[in-house]
Write a protein that holds these residues in place. Sequence first.
Motif, PDB file in Angstrom:
ATOM      1  N   ALA A 144      -5.278   0.378   8.105  1.00 44.79           N
ATOM      2  CA  ALA A 144      -6.732   0.372   8.257  1.00 44.79           C
ATOM      3  C   ALA A 144      -7.200   0.741   9.664  1.00 44.79           C
ATOM      4  O   ALA A 144      -8.308   1.245   9.837  1.00 44.79           O
ATOM      5  CB  ALA A 144      -7.281  -1.002   7.866  1.00 44.79           C
TER       6      ALA A 144
ATOM      7  N   ASP B  77       0.822  -1.198   0.000  1.00 47.16           N
ATOM      8  CA  ASP B  77       0.000   0.000   0.000  1.00 47.16           C
ATOM      9  C   ASP B  77       0.866   1.262   0.000  1.00 47.16           C
ATOM     10  O   ASP B  77       0.511   2.265  -0.641  1.00 47.16           O
ATOM     11  CB  ASP B  77      -0.940   0.006   1.202  1.00 47.16           C
ATOM     12  CG  ASP B  77      -2.196  -0.830   0.970  1.00 47.16           C
ATOM     13  OD1 ASP B  77      -2.530  -1.087  -0.211  1.00 47.16           O
ATOM     14  OD2 ASP B  77      -2.844  -1.230   1.958  1.00 47.16           O
TER      15      ASP B  77
ATOM     16  N   LYS C 206      -6.697   6.709   1.352  1.00 46.24           N
ATOM     17  CA  LYS C 206      -7.902   6.533   0.536  1.00 46.24           C
ATOM     18  C   LYS C 206      -8.139   7.749  -0.346  1.00 46.24           C
ATOM     19  O   LYS C 206      -8.539   7.620  -1.516  1.00 46.24           O
ATOM     20  CB  LYS C 206      -9.117   6.279   1.422  1.00 46.24           C
ATOM     21  CG  LYS C 206     -10.390   5.994   0.625  1.00 46.24           C
ATOM     22  CD  LYS C 206     -11.573   5.687   1.533  1.00 46.24           C
ATOM     23  CE  LYS C 206     -12.822   5.412   0.696  1.00 46.24           C
ATOM     24  NZ  LYS C 206     -14.012   5.151   1.557  1.00 46.24           N
ATOM     25  N   GLN C 207      -7.903   8.932   0.185  1.00 46.20           N
ATOM     26  CA  GLN C 207      -8.086  10.139  -0.614  1.00 46.20           C
ATOM     27  C   GLN C 207      -7.132  10.165  -1.805  1.00 46.20           C
ATOM     28  O   GLN C 207      -7.489  10.616  -2.896  1.00 46.20           O
ATOM     29  CB  GLN C 207      -7.864  11.382   0.257  1.00 46.20           C
ATOM     30  CG  GLN C 207      -8.904  11.592   1.338  1.00 46.20           C
ATOM     31  CD  GLN C 207     -10.306  11.805   0.793  1.00 46.20           C
ATOM     32  OE1 GLN C 207     -10.490  12.499  -0.200  1.00 46.20           O
ATOM     33  NE2 GLN C 207     -11.293  11.187   1.427  1.00 46.20           N
TER      34      GLN C 207
ATOM     35  N   ASP D  70      -8.616   3.801  -2.743  1.00 40.69           N
ATOM     36  CA  ASP D  70      -8.771   2.477  -2.147  1.00 40.69           C
ATOM     37  C   ASP D  70      -8.595   2.532  -0.631  1.00 40.69           C
ATOM     38  O   ASP D  70      -7.878   3.382  -0.110  1.00 40.69           O
ATOM     39  CB  ASP D  70      -7.740   1.499  -2.712  1.00 40.69           C
ATOM     40  CG  ASP D  70      -7.945   1.228  -4.187  1.00 40.69           C
ATOM     41  OD1 ASP D  70      -9.106   1.254  -4.634  1.00 40.69           O
ATOM     42  OD2 ASP D  70      -6.934   1.003  -4.894  1.00 40.69           O
ATOM     43  N   LYS D  71      -9.204   1.574   0.060  1.00 40.43           N
ATOM     44  CA  LYS D  71      -8.937   1.407   1.481  1.00 40.43           C
ATOM     45  C   LYS D  71      -7.642   0.620   1.659  1.00 40.43           C
ATOM     46  O   LYS D  71      -7.330  -0.258   0.845  1.00 40.43           O
ATOM     47  CB  LYS D  71     -10.088   0.651   2.154  1.00 40.43           C
ATOM     48  CG  LYS D  71     -11.401   1.402   2.180  1.00 40.43           C
ATOM     49  CD  LYS D  71     -12.480   0.572   2.887  1.00 40.43           C
ATOM     50  CE  LYS D  71     -13.811   1.317   2.926  1.00 40.43           C
ATOM     51  NZ  LYS D  71     -14.863   0.514   3.602  1.00 40.43           N
TER      52      LYS D  71
ATOM     53  N   THR E 192      -5.467   7.381  -3.269  1.00 40.07           N
ATOM     54  CA  THR E 192      -5.526   6.231  -4.174  1.00 40.07           C
ATOM     55  C   THR E 192      -6.940   5.811  -4.563  1.00 40.07           C
ATOM     56  O   THR E 192      -7.124   5.087  -5.549  1.00 40.07           O
ATOM     57  CB  THR E 192      -4.845   5.009  -3.533  1.00 40.07           C
ATOM     58  OG1 THR E 192      -5.619   4.561  -2.407  1.00 40.07           O
ATOM     59  CG2 THR E 192      -3.434   5.340  -3.087  1.00 40.07           C
TER      60      THR E 192
ATOM     61  N   ASP F 287      -7.324   9.332   6.738  1.00 46.28           N
ATOM     62  CA  ASP F 287      -7.787   8.656   5.530  1.00 46.28           C
ATOM     63  C   ASP F 287      -7.044   9.179   4.295  1.00 46.28           C
ATOM     64  O   ASP F 287      -7.539   9.088   3.174  1.00 46.28           O
ATOM     65  CB  ASP F 287      -9.299   8.809   5.356  1.00 46.28           C
ATOM     66  CG  ASP F 287      -9.729  10.238   5.032  1.00 46.28           C
ATOM     67  OD1 ASP F 287      -8.907  11.167   5.176  1.00 46.28           O
ATOM     68  OD2 ASP F 287     -10.891  10.428   4.622  1.00 46.28           O
TER      69      ASP F 287
END
Length: 313
Positions: free
Chosen positions: A203, A179, A283-284, A288-289, A286, A280
């Motif tokens: 996560a 990631d 996520k912002q 994705d989580k 990519t 986050d």
Amino acid sequence: MGKLLLTGVDGNLGAQVAAYLVDLVDNDQLIFCGYNPEALKSYAEQGIETHVTNFNKKDGLVDAFRGADKLALISMPFVGEKRQQAHRHVVDAAKEAGVKQIIYTSLVNAGDETNPSVEKIDHIYTEDYIKSVGLDYIFLRNSQYAEAMITNYFTFVKGDGVLKNSQGDGQMAYISRKDCAKAVAYALQSTDYHEATLDINGAELMTMTEFVAIGNRVTGENVSYEAITDEENYAIFDAMGVPRTTEGKFKKDSEAPFSSEGMVTFAQAIRLGKMDVYTDDFKQLTGDKPMTVEHMFTHAEQFQVGERHSKDD
């Protein structure tokens, strides 16, 4: 727009970034750099521009970087003045070559002067140096690689079943190196971020006791966690043959391919609550989580720390 340049493609993180980039960007828009010519061959065969570079020296860097609009600097694996000098070489050459923006892989909470991690000293130094030369930037402040602790978990499975370190009840949002690589690739091809500092977190925040419990639930093992002192932590790494600093000699195939000074001061920082950053931003960036620790334990063979890659001279 100029090309996108990735350094360190011969390392664990850089190779994964490269794998993401070739799916995001046309090959003729990429430049890959590394110190190992063998690692560059397959990319050159795909039509990607490649250059052999050694950041411990200035020679050839400006020519290697010419034509790049953005450059991703994967931080070097040694600690101290040697790393700071190598990073200066990259930044200075990027400036001279006309690079507009640097993406740099930094460390969570690097700007906190009370953070005891010896690693963070080089990271905040590099961040400040990039700013000082007037380049645009995206600083990706990564949480700790989950892979390091998954490998560590299985080290203690093979031992007495008691995972020991000096993190205590401190929390960390463990993130996969994959990631972190995805974040680099997306930052490199993005046009949305300027003079940005992003926290690349996993996560969820968790203690080492909670991390071990997830490992047990997934694997069926029965590892427990024991908090120990920093000096006791050093003693464990000493017994494993891990060097105290990156000036020492690293054993091939070591399950702890880092210096113990880096790992123990990192554990101290976690224990003191200096690493419990959770956002986050991933996520912002990519869309994705981040992968969960449970997912990584479920596919543990894919999430091991791997060998050390470096060019120290």
